[in-house]
Scaffold this motif. Structure first.
Motif, mmCIF file in Angstrom:
data_model
loop_
_atom_site.group_PDB
_atom_site.id
_atom_site.type_symbol
_atom_site.label_atom_id
_atom_site.label_comp_id
_atom_site.label_asym_id
_atom_site.label_seq_id
_atom_site.Cartn_x
_atom_site.Cartn_y
_atom_site.Cartn_z
ATOM 1 N N HIS A 1 0.877 -1.172 0.000
ATOM 2 C CA HIS A 1 0.000 0.000 0.000
ATOM 3 C C HIS A 1 0.912 1.218 0.000
ATOM 4 O O HIS A 1 1.505 1.561 1.017
ATOM 5 C CB HIS A 1 -0.907 -0.016 1.233
ATOM 6 C CG HIS A 1 -1.821 -1.196 1.286
ATOM 7 N ND1 HIS A 1 -2.521 -1.542 2.427
ATOM 8 C CD2 HIS A 1 -2.164 -2.110 0.349
ATOM 9 C CE1 HIS A 1 -3.256 -2.607 2.177
ATOM 10 N NE2 HIS A 1 -3.050 -2.983 0.923
ATOM 11 N N SER B 1 -7.841 5.919 3.576
ATOM 12 C CA SER B 1 -7.203 4.670 3.176
ATOM 13 C C SER B 1 -6.127 4.244 4.168
ATOM 14 O O SER B 1 -5.754 3.070 4.215
ATOM 15 C CB SER B 1 -6.594 4.801 1.776
ATOM 16 O OG SER B 1 -5.696 5.885 1.708
ATOM 17 N N ARG C 1 -7.941 2.089 6.537
ATOM 18 C CA ARG C 1 -8.304 0.845 5.853
ATOM 19 C C ARG C 1 -7.101 -0.080 5.747
ATOM 20 O O ARG C 1 -7.216 -1.295 5.918
ATOM 21 C CB ARG C 1 -8.853 1.168 4.464
ATOM 22 C CG ARG C 1 -9.447 -0.031 3.735
ATOM 23 C CD ARG C 1 -10.135 0.409 2.459
ATOM 24 N NE ARG C 1 -11.160 1.395 2.740
ATOM 25 C CZ ARG C 1 -11.318 2.534 2.068
ATOM 26 N NH1 ARG C 1 -10.487 2.852 1.109
ATOM 27 N NH2 ARG C 1 -12.282 3.362 2.394
#
Length: 281
Positions: free
Chosen positions: A248, A257, A260
């Motif tokens: 990521h 995000s 997440r």
């Protein structure tokens, strides 16, 4: 993109007088920075700051090659693992050179890795608001035009955002077309066919020709939940391709995000910083 280069025997940098706004104020950017020693870097940096002051600009950000579409951010913490594809790199002393010139961190980011055997097992709740479909691999120029249009809309409210022209965007991304795998690139489409989001992933070719990591490089969404659905499809597809890890990449600390990524079990392995200097005190 207009820039002025300052080069000495031991250092080099570029000054971009028309950088992105910082808190609504005109701002210059200093990028393309490299130095052999902290002293040589500080000398070049002070020369760049003097040029910016002469132009009547009182705010500076760096490192940033003109805007956030191009290279920016220092690596500030690392576990020592090798850089991944398209990741910013710098010498360990570079952030200290900027701090010596009066810069302070104004924005923080991180990259994290997660085992795909774990991440690919979760699926978000089904929705009728959009459908996630892979890119079919055809007409890459048209693909990047769509990505450009959605990016401009999705990122326009981000800090340090500065518009870029479509031709300049295409000039940045078309050279990477030979490295793309359609299985790692997805669109979220509404029932009427309009785009609700996209995800751009790419194998980590920094590992070699058969990488075991896939990079979730960029995604943007205009519909609530689209990002989660896009990421889920990316994880599952990367696992089918034979990858065992997802990266990521380059997430802002305050971005949704980021939460997440943590929830999916990702572990941070690199942190980054963007620095700023107010010349008016």
């Amino acid at each position: 993109m207009m820039k002025e280069t300052i080069q000495t025997d031991g250092a080099k940098l570029s000054v971009y007088l028309q950088g992105p706004d910082w808190d609504g104020a005109p701002t210059a950017a200093i990028g393309d920075f490299s130095c052999k020693t902290p002293d040589s870097g500080l000398q070049a940096l002070r020369a760049g700051i003097a040029l910016i002051q002469k132009a009547g600009i009182n705010r500076v950000v760096g490192p940033m090659s003109g805007d956030t579409w191009h290279s920016y951010r220092f690596v500030s913490e690392s576990d020592g693992s090798a850089p991944f594809l398209m990741e910013p790199t710098n010498k360990s002393h570079d952030p200290d050179v900027f701090r010596s010139a009066g810069f302070a961190t104004i924005s923080k980011y991180f990259s994290a890795r997660v085992p795909l055997a774990h991440a690919a097992t979760s699926s978000p709740t089904a929705t009728d608001a959009f459908e996630v479909v892979p890119w079919d691999g055809t007409n890459p120029e048209e693909f990047f035009r769509k990505v450009y249009e959605l990016s401009v809309e999705a990122f326009s409210q981000n800090a340090f955002y500065k518009p870029i022209s479509e031709p300049d965007f295409l000039a940045m991304y078309m050279p990477v077309v030979p490295m793309l795998k359609p299985e790692l690139i997805f669109f979220a489409r509404r029932p009427d066919g309009s785009l609700a989001g996209f995800l751009f992933g790419i194998p980590n070719y920094a590992e070699g020709s058969n990488p075991k990591a896939a990079i979730l490089k960029t995604y943007a969404s205009l519909e609530r939940g689209a990002g989660r659905h896009l990421a889920s499809r990316f994880h599952k597809s990367a696992l089918k391709l034979g990858c065992d890890t997802a990266i990521h990449a380059l997430i802002h600390d305050d971005n949704q995000s980021a939460d997440r990524s943590v929830a999916e079990g990702a572990t941070v392995f690199r942190r980054y910083s963007l620095m700023g200097l107010r010349l008016d005190g």
